[in-house]
Design a protein around this motif. Structure first.
Motif, mmCIF file in Angstrom:
data_model
loop_
_atom_site.group_PDB
_atom_site.id
_atom_site.type_symbol
_atom_site.label_atom_id
_atom_site.label_comp_id
_atom_site.label_asym_id
_atom_site.label_seq_id
_atom_site.Cartn_x
_atom_site.Cartn_y
_atom_site.Cartn_z
ATOM 1 N N ASN A 62 34.081 -44.612 -21.412
ATOM 2 C CA ASN A 62 35.257 -45.448 -21.679
ATOM 3 C C ASN A 62 35.861 -45.202 -23.053
ATOM 4 O O ASN A 62 36.859 -45.807 -23.398
ATOM 5 C CB ASN A 62 34.973 -46.927 -21.431
ATOM 6 C CG ASN A 62 33.928 -47.484 -22.358
ATOM 7 O OD1 ASN A 62 33.672 -46.954 -23.425
ATOM 8 N ND2 ASN A 62 33.305 -48.561 -21.937
ATOM 9 N N ASP A 63 35.273 -44.301 -23.833
ATOM 10 C CA ASP A 63 35.908 -43.904 -25.087
ATOM 11 C C ASP A 63 36.998 -42.859 -24.850
ATOM 12 O O ASP A 63 37.903 -42.706 -25.669
ATOM 13 C CB ASP A 63 34.871 -43.386 -26.087
ATOM 14 C CG ASP A 63 34.086 -42.189 -25.560
ATOM 15 O OD1 ASP A 63 33.843 -42.118 -24.337
ATOM 16 O OD2 ASP A 63 33.705 -41.331 -26.382
ATOM 17 N N ILE A 64 36.934 -42.139 -23.730
ATOM 18 C CA ILE A 64 37.954 -41.124 -23.437
ATOM 19 C C ILE A 64 38.716 -41.416 -22.146
ATOM 20 O O ILE A 64 39.657 -40.714 -21.817
ATOM 21 C CB ILE A 64 37.350 -39.707 -23.383
ATOM 22 C CG1 ILE A 64 36.264 -39.592 -22.313
ATOM 23 C CG2 ILE A 64 36.843 -39.273 -24.743
ATOM 24 C CD1 ILE A 64 35.762 -38.173 -22.085
ATOM 25 N N LEU A 83 47.078 -48.481 -20.447
ATOM 26 C CA LEU A 83 47.319 -47.595 -21.579
ATOM 27 C C LEU A 83 48.785 -47.715 -21.963
ATOM 28 O O LEU A 83 49.664 -47.236 -21.258
ATOM 29 C CB LEU A 83 46.970 -46.148 -21.220
ATOM 30 C CG LEU A 83 45.519 -45.902 -20.845
ATOM 31 C CD1 LEU A 83 45.303 -44.453 -20.427
ATOM 32 C CD2 LEU A 83 44.592 -46.270 -21.996
ATOM 33 N N LEU A 119 40.702 -33.995 -27.033
ATOM 34 C CA LEU A 119 40.299 -34.873 -25.936
ATOM 35 C C LEU A 119 39.605 -34.092 -24.822
ATOM 36 O O LEU A 119 38.575 -34.518 -24.300
ATOM 37 C CB LEU A 119 41.514 -35.622 -25.398
ATOM 38 C CG LEU A 119 41.271 -36.637 -24.313
ATOM 39 C CD1 LEU A 119 40.335 -37.741 -24.779
ATOM 40 C CD2 LEU A 119 42.590 -37.238 -23.866
ATOM 41 N N ASP A 151 42.202 -43.611 -30.555
ATOM 42 C CA ASP A 151 41.910 -42.379 -29.836
ATOM 43 C C ASP A 151 42.864 -42.136 -28.680
ATOM 44 O O ASP A 151 43.338 -43.060 -28.038
ATOM 45 C CB ASP A 151 40.486 -42.413 -29.279
ATOM 46 C CG ASP A 151 39.438 -42.271 -30.364
ATOM 47 O OD1 ASP A 151 39.758 -41.697 -31.423
ATOM 48 O OD2 ASP A 151 38.307 -42.725 -30.155
ATOM 49 N N LYS A 153 43.412 -40.885 -24.850
ATOM 50 C CA LYS A 153 42.599 -41.092 -23.647
ATOM 51 C C LYS A 153 43.162 -40.288 -22.496
ATOM 52 O O LYS A 153 44.368 -40.068 -22.403
ATOM 53 C CB LYS A 153 42.579 -42.573 -23.251
ATOM 54 C CG LYS A 153 41.766 -43.415 -24.210
ATOM 55 C CD LYS A 153 41.323 -44.702 -23.571
ATOM 56 C CE LYS A 153 40.398 -45.437 -24.516
ATOM 57 N NZ LYS A 153 39.720 -46.536 -23.880
#
Length: 170
Positions: A62-64, A83, A119, A151, A153
């Motif tokens: 879930n960080d990317i 997003l 990414l 970040d 995503k």
């Protein structure tokens, strides 16, 4: 609570439809003045195995990837984090219609490029260097332009394949 949502307090907008999926933005306003946004992710043609793996990866990475809200297999849909940032593709397509912004936008291009590449490499690292995305696509990358701390995503995990060498990424 449903009773906290006034009549016409929910808006649903189609964000994108492709062969494999559809994304819908859902905005909910309450009587108390709070607002919430999330995305409905409708799986259209993916196999159940691919859907299951996509859901697992949303939880693990879930960080990317967008954070998973819930999954309803009987409807082939999930709710995920909204997003708010546009995809690189949509951002670039505005150059055609807003030519006067081109000089300013071109200054940001190196940042978009490097964060997008970062990414995809981060995805490869997070999968223990076992998977790469086979179609690096500017539609699939959401990057906050003004915030270098936030970040980028991936909007989803498209087609992927096993990777045996760093050279396959390059």
């Amino acid at each position: 609570q449903l009773q906290d949502i006034p009549p016409q307090g929910i808006w649903i907008t189609l964000v994108e439809t492709t062969y494999h999926h559809s994304f819908y933005w859902v905005a909910v306003n309450t009587k108390q003045g709070s607002s919430y946004s999330f995305t409905i992710y409708l799986f259209r043609t993916l196999s159940q195995d691919m859907i299951k793996q996509s859901i697992e990866w949303m939880v693990l990475y879930n960080d990317i990837l967008p954070k998973l809200g819930g999954y309803w297999p009987e409807y082939n849909l999930a709710t995920i984090e909204y997003l708010k940032h546009t995809s690189i593709w949509k951002w670039l397509s505005t150059l055609e219609t807003e030519a006067e912004l081109m000089p300013e936008r071109l200054k940001v291009w190196p940042n978009l490029f490097s964060r997008g590449i970062e990414l995809y490499i981060k995805f490869w690292h997070r999968t223990k260097r076992q998977w790469i995305l086979t179609d690096p696509n500017p539609h699939n990358v959401s990057i906050p332009l003004g915030d270098h701390e936030e970040d980028a995503k991936l909007r989803q995990i498209p087609e992927r394949k096993k990777c045996t060498s760093v050279w396959e990424i390059l």
